[in-house]
Motif scaffolding. Structure first.
Motif, short mmCIF file in Angstrom:
data_model
loop_
_atom_site.label_atom_id
_atom_site.label_comp_id
_atom_site.label_asym_id
_atom_site.label_seq_id
_atom_site.Cartn_x
_atom_site.Cartn_y
_atom_site.Cartn_z
N GLY A 54 15.75 -2.83 -4.19
CA GLY A 54 15.99 -4.13 -4.65
C GLY A 54 15.51 -4.32 -6.17
O GLY A 54 16.21 -5.39 -6.69
N SER A 55 14.79 -3.52 -6.63
CA SER A 55 14.32 -3.89 -8.06
C SER A 55 15.63 -2.99 -9.01
O SER A 55 15.64 -2.21 -8.70
N GLY A 56 15.83 -4.10 -10.09
CA GLY A 56 16.76 -3.34 -11.20
C GLY A 56 16.27 -3.67 -12.35
O GLY A 56 15.13 -3.77 -12.66
N ASN A 57 17.18 -3.78 -13.27
CA ASN A 57 16.99 -3.58 -14.58
C ASN A 57 16.13 -5.01 -15.23
O ASN A 57 15.28 -4.90 -16.04
N ILE A 58 16.37 -6.05 -14.60
CA ILE A 58 15.71 -7.32 -15.29
C ILE A 58 14.54 -7.24 -14.48
O ILE A 58 13.47 -7.62 -15.24
N ALA A 94 0.95 -1.15 -0.14
CA ALA A 94 -0.08 -0.26 -0.08
C ALA A 94 0.79 1.43 -0.01
O ALA A 94 0.60 2.17 -0.63
N ALA A 95 1.96 1.24 0.68
CA ALA A 95 2.88 2.49 0.75
C ALA A 95 3.69 2.59 -0.73
O ALA A 95 3.81 3.74 -0.90
N ALA A 96 3.90 1.58 -1.36
CA ALA A 96 4.45 1.61 -2.65
C ALA A 96 3.34 2.32 -3.46
O ALA A 96 3.82 3.10 -4.30
N LEU A 97 2.19 1.85 -3.50
CA LEU A 97 1.22 2.17 -4.40
C LEU A 97 0.81 3.79 -4.18
O LEU A 97 0.87 4.53 -5.05
N SER A 98 0.97 4.15 -2.84
CA SER A 98 0.78 5.65 -2.63
C SER A 98 2.04 6.59 -3.03
O SER A 98 1.79 7.64 -3.71
N LYS A 99 3.23 6.00 -3.02
CA LYS A 99 4.26 6.73 -3.64
C LYS A 99 4.23 6.76 -5.11
O LYS A 99 4.57 7.78 -5.73
N LEU A 100 3.59 5.81 -5.81
CA LEU A 100 3.45 5.75 -7.24
C LEU A 100 2.60 6.98 -7.51
O LEU A 100 2.70 7.65 -8.53
N LYS A 139 -3.98 -1.04 -12.98
CA LYS A 139 -2.62 -1.62 -13.34
C LYS A 139 -1.64 -1.26 -12.47
O LYS A 139 -0.60 -1.63 -12.48
N LEU A 140 -1.72 -0.07 -11.55
CA LEU A 140 -0.51 0.62 -10.76
C LEU A 140 -0.61 -0.67 -9.46
O LEU A 140 0.45 -1.01 -9.22
N LYS A 141 -1.65 -1.19 -9.28
CA LYS A 141 -1.63 -2.21 -8.19
C LYS A 141 -1.10 -3.24 -8.77
O LYS A 141 -0.61 -4.18 -8.07
N GLN A 142 -1.48 -3.75 -10.05
CA GLN A 142 -0.73 -5.15 -10.79
C GLN A 142 0.69 -4.80 -10.69
O GLN A 142 1.53 -5.83 -10.40
N MET A 143 1.26 -3.72 -11.04
CA MET A 143 2.59 -3.42 -10.91
C MET A 143 3.19 -3.69 -9.42
O MET A 143 4.39 -4.26 -9.64
N VAL A 144 2.70 -3.13 -8.53
CA VAL A 144 3.15 -3.37 -7.12
C VAL A 144 3.33 -4.99 -6.94
O VAL A 144 4.10 -5.45 -6.45
N LEU A 186 7.87 8.13 -15.07
CA LEU A 186 7.80 7.13 -16.09
C LEU A 186 7.90 5.76 -15.46
O LEU A 186 8.60 5.42 -14.49
N ALA A 187 7.08 4.68 -16.03
CA ALA A 187 6.96 3.40 -15.36
C ALA A 187 8.38 2.92 -15.31
O ALA A 187 8.61 2.25 -14.24
N CYS A 188 9.30 2.97 -16.29
CA CYS A 188 10.66 2.38 -16.17
C CYS A 188 11.36 3.07 -15.22
O CYS A 188 12.26 2.29 -14.60
N ASP A 189 11.27 4.31 -14.81
CA ASP A 189 11.82 4.78 -13.75
C ASP A 189 11.37 4.40 -12.45
O ASP A 189 12.04 4.43 -11.31
N ALA A 190 10.24 4.32 -12.22
CA ALA A 190 9.52 3.99 -10.95
C ALA A 190 10.06 2.61 -10.55
O ALA A 190 10.20 2.35 -9.44
N LEU A 191 10.22 1.71 -11.54
CA LEU A 191 10.60 0.39 -11.02
C LEU A 191 11.99 0.16 -10.73
O LEU A 191 12.59 -0.93 -10.37
N LEU A 192 12.96 1.41 -11.06
CA LEU A 192 14.25 1.38 -10.62
C LEU A 192 14.42 2.31 -9.43
O LEU A 192 15.43 2.57 -9.19
N ASN A 193 13.33 2.94 -9.08
CA ASN A 193 13.47 3.92 -7.91
C ASN A 193 13.65 3.06 -6.51
O ASN A 193 12.35 2.59 -6.05
#
Length: 244
Positions: A151-155, A125-131, A179-184, A138-145
């Protein structure tokens, strides 16, 4: 650059050595940390947070970050000098091409464990709020933030975006909540798949997008571009990954 699951594996391997509660007898390496301070100190724990491997002591913490090309060896050494080498009575830990930092505080005072995608304390829930707070990201930047998905990296980025069929250049503010919830959810789920496959030495066999040339869903060429703030490699399909 090792991602969160790989750091968890390192932590597990070191834990099996039984070094928790053991005294450091000797320290070597070309790191600028105060090596004399470590001699005679007792390790209280080994922990991981995101891409950080942590060696914990009563009043301070050693943080190892492997950067792009870091590595480690246990009970053996390379010909090249280590950044940090910790010698115990029966084992030694050697870290190479890494960032080594001594932080004058216990790990629990430094880290928010709920941000770590591999942690039992992870809070989706905290990750979703930050998104939602970063509509222009951008989605690609969010997953590297690392403040959102430590712990999330390029792979993980490439595989998660492909699995949820989301274009890496999608702006967070345009992406539907579902879709954001699905990302998390998928970031957490894929990270543990990553961990299991890494233990089995089969990780690359399970990649659907990362480093691939053909989309397995559409059977058309993937796009490879250096996208986002960090210009990391992105592999994606223009047909099945929707751009918002």
């Amino acid at each position: 650059m090792p991602e969160g699951p790989s750091i968890v594996i390192l932590r597990e391997v070191v834990e099996q050595l039984g070094l928790k509660g053991k005294v450091i007898r000797h320290v070597e390496g070309n790191s600028k940390v105060d090596k004399d301070r470590l001699i005679g100190e007792t390790v209280t724990d080994f922990r991981s947070w995101g891409k950080h491997f942590l060696i914990c002591f009563k009043d301070f913490t050693i943080r190892i970050h492997f950067l792009l090309f870091g590595s480690y060896l246990i009970d053996e050494q390379k010909k090249t000098p280590p950044r940090l080498s910790l010698i115990f009575d029966n084992h030694e830990l050697n870290f190479y091409t890494s960032s080594v930092q001594l932080i004058d505080a216990p790990a629990d005072e430094i880290y928010d464990w709920s941000v770590d995608i591999m942690s039992r304390s992870w809070k989706p829930a905290a990750a979703l709020s930050k998104l939602k707070e970063k509509p222009d990201m951008l989605a690609c930047d969010a997953l590297l933030n690392q403040d959102i998905f430590a712990g999330s990296g390029n792979i993980i980025k490439n595989e998660v975006l492909f699995r949820i069929q989301l274009h890496p250049l999608s702006k967070l503010g345009k992406i539907p909540d579902a879709k954001l919830k699905q990302m998390v959810k998928e970031t957490r789920a894929y990270s543990f798949d990553f961990l299991e496959w890494k233990r089995e030495f089969t990780l690359k066999k399970h990649w659907l997008a990362h480093t691939k040339k053909i989309c397995p869903r559409c059977n058309i060429p993937f796009h490879k571009e250096y996208l986002g703030r960090t210009k990391r490699r992105s592999y994606f399909c223009e047909n099945c990954q929707r751009l918002y």
